[in-house]
Enzyme design. Structure first.
Site, short mmCIF file in Angstrom:
data_model
loop_
_atom_site.label_atom_id
_atom_site.label_comp_id
_atom_site.label_asym_id
_atom_site.label_seq_id
_atom_site.Cartn_x
_atom_site.Cartn_y
_atom_site.Cartn_z
N GLU A 166 -9.97 -10.69 1.72
CA GLU A 166 -9.95 -9.26 2.04
C GLU A 166 -11.34 -8.62 1.96
O GLU A 166 -11.48 -7.40 1.94
CB GLU A 166 -8.98 -8.54 1.12
CG GLU A 166 -7.55 -9.04 1.22
CD GLU A 166 -6.79 -8.52 2.44
OE1 GLU A 166 -6.82 -7.30 2.68
OE2 GLU A 166 -6.16 -9.33 3.15
N CYS B 292 -12.93 2.49 0.55
CA CYS B 292 -12.38 1.70 1.67
C CYS B 292 -13.20 1.89 2.94
O CYS B 292 -13.31 0.98 3.76
CB CYS B 292 -10.94 2.12 1.97
SG CYS B 292 -9.73 1.56 0.78
N ARG C 28 -3.26 -10.44 -2.03
CA ARG C 28 -3.89 -10.71 -0.73
C ARG C 28 -5.11 -11.61 -0.81
O ARG C 28 -5.50 -12.21 0.20
CB ARG C 28 -4.27 -9.37 -0.07
CG ARG C 28 -3.10 -8.42 0.10
CD ARG C 28 -3.52 -7.16 0.84
NE ARG C 28 -2.42 -6.19 0.93
CZ ARG C 28 -2.45 -5.10 1.67
NH1 ARG C 28 -3.54 -4.83 2.40
NH2 ARG C 28 -1.44 -4.27 1.70
N HIS D 16 -5.82 -3.88 -3.49
CA HIS D 16 -7.18 -4.42 -3.54
C HIS D 16 -7.79 -4.01 -4.88
O HIS D 16 -7.41 -2.99 -5.46
CB HIS D 16 -8.06 -3.86 -2.41
CG HIS D 16 -7.69 -4.33 -1.05
ND1 HIS D 16 -7.57 -3.47 0.02
CD2 HIS D 16 -7.41 -5.56 -0.57
CE1 HIS D 16 -7.23 -4.16 1.11
NE2 HIS D 16 -7.13 -5.43 0.76
N ASN E 187 0.87 -1.17 0.00
CA ASN E 187 0.00 0.00 0.00
C ASN E 187 0.91 1.23 0.00
O ASN E 187 1.53 1.54 1.01
CB ASN E 187 -0.89 -0.05 1.25
CG ASN E 187 -1.78 1.17 1.42
OD1 ASN E 187 -1.48 2.25 0.93
ND2 ASN E 187 -2.87 1.00 2.14
N ASP F 146 -10.55 -2.62 -5.33
CA ASP F 146 -11.25 -1.33 -5.25
C ASP F 146 -10.29 -0.15 -5.40
O ASP F 146 -10.70 0.99 -5.25
CB ASP F 146 -12.11 -1.22 -3.99
CG ASP F 146 -11.33 -1.19 -2.69
OD1 ASP F 146 -10.09 -1.21 -2.72
OD2 ASP F 146 -11.98 -1.16 -1.61
N ASN G 35 -13.12 -3.95 3.98
CA ASN G 35 -12.42 -5.21 4.29
C ASN G 35 -13.05 -5.96 5.46
O ASN G 35 -12.52 -7.00 5.86
CB ASN G 35 -10.96 -4.94 4.62
CG ASN G 35 -10.23 -4.20 3.52
OD1 ASN G 35 -9.80 -3.08 3.72
ND2 ASN G 35 -10.10 -4.82 2.37
N ALA H 231 0.60 4.53 -0.16
CA ALA H 231 0.35 5.66 0.74
C ALA H 231 0.71 5.31 2.18
O ALA H 231 1.31 6.10 2.90
CB ALA H 231 -1.11 6.09 0.65
N SER H 232 0.34 4.11 2.61
CA SER H 232 0.65 3.67 3.97
C SER H 232 2.16 3.67 4.19
O SER H 232 2.65 4.14 5.23
CB SER H 232 0.09 2.26 4.21
OG SER H 232 0.61 1.69 5.38
#
EC number: 3.5.3.23
Length: 449
Positions: free
Chosen positions: A174, A371, A214, A250, A25, A252, A110, A27-28
């Site tokens: 997920e 999300c 995932r 994901h 991810n 989405d 999720n 951005a995370s």
């Protein structure tokens, strides 16, 4: 009988922080260790809920989880009082404390996969909590998720709840982030679309090389079986492994569907033509007319999609049959994406309007509008069976804003997670929240003998 899509948005928890826990991810990872503002994060989420409610959409709220998760830390060998467990984890294994404090349950796409009653063999609405097996900090969510969903959708004549799939990588699940549903009307039988990243048991399927896939095909198939879905109402598609390696963790993040429409990037899937053909044929057998809106890579690159979260949007049906696309502020800040959206709404297709929301606190952790919500299609009598305490109203909004302002900090850094007082604050807040939302005792600290 009338039917509705109800969006249940995750309420951001009091420990919202940037732990950088989610490999794959972008951005995370890139915002790891920044200071966060839990109060602002919760208010931003609530503002979106209120705005959509005021526009006439059915809106609910899903409670956050108890964090830090002391029971999870005890399972990893930390002992003593709750305060001692926190202090020992902070001293000896700070990454484990950070993981146990994650507010990632706010991304309720999720939380579970949901199949409406029109699709299921027994005519009930089915929920399967996602095991989120790929990431430790999320894998500890599903027991509480199941209790919260059970308190929201408690009538066993109307709702069916399934335990999360086995907690192993072969059944990595997920939830609704890799699932959407197409239908002519929400109360009619539709086609459920499951997107997976790899096969656990069949090496012929390609897989990403850099970031983990995932969701497995086998997990998606198991959920479809649990929900009693018929083969003529299910399509499985493999996400393009190349886009997973570009940060599309994901589905989405690269497509969104609603009603008869799939809004997707040109590079989203493998064997795209075959997938679209199946969706068209199966939806036609249910009386629907499938429409695909393909965003070409020449207009919006995968990198643009990941940075802006164009596809992590909400595609909502209006009363007049047109659709509204709810996007994060980051879409307006990306010139190519914003240009494309201007063209999309002016070309006479189903998407007539784009609505922009500031969700920066969530976005910096890699979670956009899609999300933050779990979609549940309900007939009128089923909506009446939902716990009314979790349905958003003007009064509930005001109460929740006051609750957030009373209990949430406006600044949280990694060092603050080691403060045992944070646990006390969180438990006090959540105990009050369960009374506001009429959930009963869903949290571990409320259930201790």
């Amino acid at each position: 009988m009338k039917s509705f899509e109800v969006n249940f948005d995750g309420l951001v928890g009091p420990t919202h922080n940037y732990g950088g826990l989610s490999y794959g991810n972008v951005a995370s990872q890139s915002n790891s260790q920044q200071g966060s503002n839990p109060r602002e994060a919760a208010r931003q989420g609530l503002a979106k809920m209120k705005a959509l409610m005021e526009m006439g959409f059915k809106q609910g709220v899903l409670a956050p989880q108890e964090r830090p998760d002391i029971a999870a830390l005890r399972r990893l060998g930390f002992t003593g009082s709750d305060a001692e467990v926190i202090q020992r984890a902070a001293k000896d294994a700070m990454p484990l404390l950070v993981a146990s404090c994650s507010a990632s349950s706010m991304w309720v796409a999720n939380a579970a996969t949901v199949s409406p009653s029109a699709d299921t063999a027994d005519g009930r609405v089915h929920f399967t909590a996602a095991n989120l097996n790929c990431k430790y900090h999320r894998s500890i969510e599903h027991p509480t998720t199941s209790r919260v969903l059970g308190a929201m959708f408690s009538d066993e004549k109307v709702f069916a709840h399934h335990e999360a799939l086995p907690a192993v990588a072969q059944f990595g699940d997920e939830g609704a982030a890799n699932h959407t549903r197409f239908c002519r009307a929400y109360g009619e039988a539709g086609v459920e679309f499951f997107v997976y990243g790899r096969s656990a048991f069949d090496s012929r399927y390609p897989a990403p090389q850099k970031y983990p896939a995932r969701q497995t095909l086998e997990a998606s198939q198991a959920v479809a079986r649990l929900h009693g879905l018929s083969d003529d109402g299910v399509v499985y598609a493999q996400q393009n492994p190349a886009v997973i390696d570009q940060g599309v963790f994901h589905n989405d993040v690269i497509s969104v569907g609603n009603g008869e429409v799939l809004f997707y990037h040109e590079d989203a899937f493998l064997e795209t033509d075959a997938v679209l053909g199946q969706l068209q044929a199966k939806l036609a057998s249910k009386g629907g007319n499938f429409k695909g809106i393909c965003v070409p890579r020449a207009a919006v690159t995968v990198e643009d999609a990941v940075r802006s979260y164009l596809f992590n949007s909400q595609l909502l049906s209006r009363e007049d049959g047109s659709m509204l696309l709810v996007v994060p502020e980051e879409c307006r800040n990306n010139e190519r994406v914003w240009t494309y959206l201007g063209q999309l709404t002016s070309q006479g297709g189903p998407v007539k309007e784009v609505k922009v929301f500031d969700l920066k606190q969530s976005m910096q952790n890699g979670g956009g509008p899609a999300c933050l919500r779990l979609r549940v299609a309900l007939k009128e009598n089923e909506l009446a069976a939902v716990n009314p305490g979790v349905i958003m109203t003007a009064s509930l909004y005001d109460t929740l804003v006051q609750w957030v302002d009373k209990h949430y900090r406006d600044r949280l850094g990694e060092a603050d997670l080691a403060d045992p007082q944070l646990l006390v604050e969180c438990r006090t807040a959540l105990d009050e929240l369960t009374q506001i939302l009429k959930l009963g005792s869903v949290y571990p600290f409320q259930r201790q003998p």
